[in-house]
Design a protein around this motif. Sequence first.
Motif, PDB file in Angstrom:
ATOM      1  N   ILE A 121       6.343   1.977  33.071  1.00  0.00           N
ATOM      2  CA  ILE A 121       5.134   1.154  33.186  1.00  0.00           C
ATOM      3  C   ILE A 121       5.380  -0.304  32.795  1.00  0.00           C
ATOM      4  O   ILE A 121       4.974  -1.211  33.527  1.00  0.00           O
ATOM      5  N   PRO A 122       6.049  -0.611  31.679  1.00  0.00           N
ATOM      6  CA  PRO A 122       6.278  -2.023  31.349  1.00  0.00           C
ATOM      7  C   PRO A 122       7.188  -2.687  32.378  1.00  0.00           C
ATOM      8  O   PRO A 122       8.080  -2.025  32.937  1.00  0.00           O
ATOM      9  N   PRO A 123       7.010  -3.955  32.655  1.00  0.00           N
ATOM     10  CA  PRO A 123       7.917  -4.648  33.565  1.00  0.00           C
ATOM     11  C   PRO A 123       9.386  -4.576  33.140  1.00  0.00           C
ATOM     12  O   PRO A 123      10.277  -4.660  33.990  1.00  0.00           O
ATOM     13  N   LEU A 124       9.649  -4.407  31.856  1.00  0.00           N
ATOM     14  CA  LEU A 124      11.029  -4.256  31.398  1.00  0.00           C
ATOM     15  C   LEU A 124      11.568  -2.848  31.638  1.00  0.00           C
ATOM     16  O   LEU A 124      12.749  -2.584  31.404  1.00  0.00           O
ATOM     17  N   GLU A 125      10.721  -1.936  32.079  1.00  0.00           N
ATOM     18  CA  GLU A 125      11.084  -0.593  32.529  1.00  0.00           C
ATOM     19  C   GLU A 125      11.865   0.216  31.489  1.00  0.00           C
ATOM     20  O   GLU A 125      12.871   0.853  31.795  1.00  0.00           O
ATOM     21  N   ARG A 126      11.380   0.221  30.288  1.00  0.00           N
ATOM     22  CA  ARG A 126      11.916   1.088  29.247  1.00  0.00           C
ATOM     23  C   ARG A 126      10.875   1.226  28.148  1.00  0.00           C
ATOM     24  O   ARG A 126       9.932   0.433  28.066  1.00  0.00           O
ATOM     25  N   LEU A 127      11.058   2.256  27.332  1.00  0.00           N
ATOM     26  CA  LEU A 127      10.256   2.355  26.123  1.00  0.00           C
ATOM     27  C   LEU A 127      10.763   1.350  25.099  1.00  0.00           C
ATOM     28  O   LEU A 127      11.951   0.998  25.076  1.00  0.00           O
ATOM     29  N   GLY A 128       9.857   0.889  24.263  1.00  0.00           N
ATOM     30  CA  GLY A 128      10.289   0.083  23.133  1.00  0.00           C
ATOM     31  C   GLY A 128      11.017   0.945  22.121  1.00  0.00           C
ATOM     32  O   GLY A 128      10.962   2.176  22.158  1.00  0.00           O
ATOM     33  N   THR A 129      11.721   0.301  21.214  1.00  0.00           N
ATOM     34  CA  THR A 129      12.370   0.997  20.112  1.00  0.00           C
ATOM     35  C   THR A 129      11.726   0.551  18.809  1.00  0.00           C
ATOM     36  O   THR A 129      11.124  -0.537  18.738  1.00  0.00           O
ATOM     37  N   PRO A 130      11.822   1.364  17.760  1.00  0.00           N
ATOM     38  CA  PRO A 130      11.323   0.908  16.467  1.00  0.00           C
ATOM     39  C   PRO A 130      11.929  -0.424  16.040  1.00  0.00           C
ATOM     40  O   PRO A 130      11.244  -1.261  15.422  1.00  0.00           O
ATOM     41  N   GLU A 131      13.184  -0.640  16.395  1.00  0.00           N
ATOM     42  CA  GLU A 131      13.837  -1.896  16.026  1.00  0.00           C
ATOM     43  C   GLU A 131      13.223  -3.090  16.753  1.00  0.00           C
ATOM     44  O   GLU A 131      13.156  -4.195  16.196  1.00  0.00           O
ATOM     45  N   ASP A 132      12.771  -2.896  18.007  1.00  0.00           N
ATOM     46  CA  ASP A 132      12.070  -3.967  18.718  1.00  0.00           C
ATOM     47  C   ASP A 132      10.863  -4.439  17.916  1.00  0.00           C
ATOM     48  O   ASP A 132      10.601  -5.640  17.788  1.00  0.00           O
ATOM     49  N   ILE A 133      10.100  -3.479  17.409  1.00  0.00           N
ATOM     50  CA  ILE A 133       8.886  -3.824  16.655  1.00  0.00           C
ATOM     51  C   ILE A 133       9.255  -4.419  15.305  1.00  0.00           C
ATOM     52  O   ILE A 133       8.625  -5.383  14.846  1.00  0.00           O
ATOM     53  N   ALA A 134      10.280  -3.882  14.676  1.00  0.00           N
ATOM     54  CA  ALA A 134      10.710  -4.408  13.377  1.00  0.00           C
ATOM     55  C   ALA A 134      11.139  -5.866  13.480  1.00  0.00           C
ATOM     56  O   ALA A 134      10.908  -6.655  12.559  1.00  0.00           O
ATOM     57  N   ASN A 135      11.755  -6.236  14.584  1.00  0.00           N
ATOM     58  CA  ASN A 135      12.156  -7.635  14.770  1.00  0.00           C
ATOM     59  C   ASN A 135      10.949  -8.561  14.812  1.00  0.00           C
ATOM     60  O   ASN A 135      10.972  -9.674  14.269  1.00  0.00           O
ATOM     61  N   VAL A 136       9.883  -8.118  15.465  1.00  0.00           N
ATOM     62  CA  VAL A 136       8.658  -8.909  15.525  1.00  0.00           C
ATOM     63  C   VAL A 136       8.031  -9.033  14.136  1.00  0.00           C
ATOM     64  O   VAL A 136       7.600 -10.113  13.717  1.00  0.00           O
ATOM     65  N   VAL A 137       7.992  -7.913  13.418  1.00  0.00           N
ATOM     66  CA  VAL A 137       7.432  -7.932  12.063  1.00  0.00           C
ATOM     67  C   VAL A 137       8.243  -8.862  11.168  1.00  0.00           C
ATOM     68  O   VAL A 137       7.677  -9.627  10.374  1.00  0.00           O
ATOM     69  N   SER A 138       9.562  -8.814  11.283  1.00  0.00           N
ATOM     70  CA  SER A 138      10.419  -9.685  10.483  1.00  0.00           C
ATOM     71  C   SER A 138      10.071 -11.152  10.700  1.00  0.00           C
ATOM     72  O   SER A 138       9.989 -11.939   9.744  1.00  0.00           O
ATOM     73  N   PHE A 139       9.851 -11.526  11.942  1.00  0.00           N
ATOM     74  CA  PHE A 139       9.467 -12.910  12.254  1.00  0.00           C
ATOM     75  C   PHE A 139       8.138 -13.272  11.596  1.00  0.00           C
ATOM     76  O   PHE A 139       8.015 -14.307  10.930  1.00  0.00           O
ATOM     77  N   LEU A 140       7.131 -12.412  11.749  1.00  0.00           N
ATOM     78  CA  LEU A 140       5.811 -12.715  11.201  1.00  0.00           C
ATOM     79  C   LEU A 140       5.806 -12.711   9.678  1.00  0.00           C
ATOM     80  O   LEU A 140       5.027 -13.434   9.053  1.00  0.00           O
ATOM     81  N   ALA A 141       6.664 -11.894   9.080  1.00  0.00           N
ATOM     82  CA  ALA A 141       6.682 -11.768   7.625  1.00  0.00           C
ATOM     83  C   ALA A 141       7.490 -12.867   6.947  1.00  0.00           C
ATOM     84  O   ALA A 141       7.343 -13.086   5.739  1.00  0.00           O
ATOM     85  N   GLY A 142       8.325 -13.563   7.709  1.00  0.00           N
ATOM     86  CA  GLY A 142       9.220 -14.542   7.116  1.00  0.00           C
ATOM     87  C   GLY A 142       8.756 -15.970   7.303  1.00  0.00           C
ATOM     88  O   GLY A 142       7.775 -16.251   7.996  1.00  0.00           O
ATOM     89  N   PRO A 143       9.467 -16.902   6.707  1.00  0.00           N
ATOM     90  CA  PRO A 143       9.094 -18.319   6.790  1.00  0.00           C
ATOM     91  C   PRO A 143       9.037 -18.860   8.206  1.00  0.00           C
ATOM     92  O   PRO A 143       8.206 -19.716   8.516  1.00  0.00           O
ATOM     93  N   GLN A 144       9.895 -18.377   9.110  1.00  0.00           N
ATOM     94  CA  GLN A 144       9.915 -18.913  10.468  1.00  0.00           C
ATOM     95  C   GLN A 144       8.636 -18.592  11.235  1.00  0.00           C
ATOM     96  O   GLN A 144       8.284 -19.298  12.180  1.00  0.00           O
ATOM     97  N   GLY A 145       7.940 -17.527  10.850  1.00  0.00           N
ATOM     98  CA  GLY A 145       6.706 -17.153  11.534  1.00  0.00           C
ATOM     99  C   GLY A 145       5.452 -17.547  10.798  1.00  0.00           C
ATOM    100  O   GLY A 145       4.351 -17.106  11.178  1.00  0.00           O
ATOM    101  N   HIS A 146       5.578 -18.392   9.782  1.00  0.00           N
ATOM    102  CA  HIS A 146       4.426 -18.630   8.897  1.00  0.00           C
ATOM    103  C   HIS A 146       3.336 -19.501   9.522  1.00  0.00           C
ATOM    104  O   HIS A 146       2.231 -19.585   8.978  1.00  0.00           O
ATOM    105  N   TRP A 147       3.617 -20.120  10.657  1.00  0.00           N
ATOM    106  CA  TRP A 147       2.575 -20.893  11.333  1.00  0.00           C
ATOM    107  C   TRP A 147       1.740 -20.013  12.248  1.00  0.00           C
ATOM    108  O   TRP A 147       0.722 -20.449  12.802  1.00  0.00           O
ATOM    109  N   VAL A 148       2.145 -18.782  12.437  1.00  0.00           N
ATOM    110  CA  VAL A 148       1.373 -17.820  13.232  1.00  0.00           C
ATOM    111  C   VAL A 148       0.414 -17.106  12.286  1.00  0.00           C
ATOM    112  O   VAL A 148       0.844 -16.448  11.331  1.00  0.00           O
TER     113      VAL A 148
END
Length: 249
Positions: free
Chosen positions: A210-237
């Motif tokens: 279903i996704p245009p990338l044609e695969r399921l996500g992995t837990p690591e995919d989501i963890a990478n996003v969380v890492s960005f939001l939780a860290g200084p680089q994502g603090h403007w979001v």
Amino acid sequence: MTGSTDSAGRVAIVTGGSRGIGRAVSERLARDGAAVVVNYAGGTAAARETVAAITAAGGRALPVQADVADEDAVAAMFDRAEGEFGGVDVVVHSAGRMALSTIADLDLGELDALHRTNIRGSFVVARQAARRLRRGGAFVGMSTSVVGTQFPAYGAYAASKGAVEAMLLVLARELRGRDVTVNAVAPGPTATDLFLDGKTPEQIEELSRIPPLERLGTPEDIANVVSFLAGPQGHWVNGQTLRANGGLV
């Protein structure tokens, strides 16, 4: 540990941190340099395995059992984090429950149990986070992309996660002046036990296309996003729901 040092010296609590997305988040934040409180509800062995993996790689982690919907247990978990590591900088609320059924056939007892974990649990954890996160901190909650895709049989689950999104976006505004960000991550189809349970191989294959990338996500995919939001680089979001789903609506 190897990896980014964006969170060096920080302390994170990850609810539901022993399995699936929660485990991937726990391990990623530890690689980023954070000390991690790995929360779990009942899977003691899985929590210990997660902590052992983190410490074997040179990180710091502590397993803490708590029902996220129990305000006393959650307060005690925050107390433990502060006592062991000195404070709390990041809270990732990954604990959740899913029940699949058409709305017409849904058992209302299952609905109540789902809402206790997903809605009440989110409020209880967010309340403690709002009181205790240090300046520069971050709260990341978990929603679901089904809020937007509206797949059949996900009515109760999507309703509970829609409530989570609404609550967190309000909380972001209530924390004005605290220098604390609040965001939600809404994964799409992700290869976790929670997602795969009860699905046939044919259903899983269909969902993966279903996704245009044609695969399921992995837990690591989501963890990478969380890492960005939780860290200084994502603090403007702040005050956002980020749909990490490979391109679904």
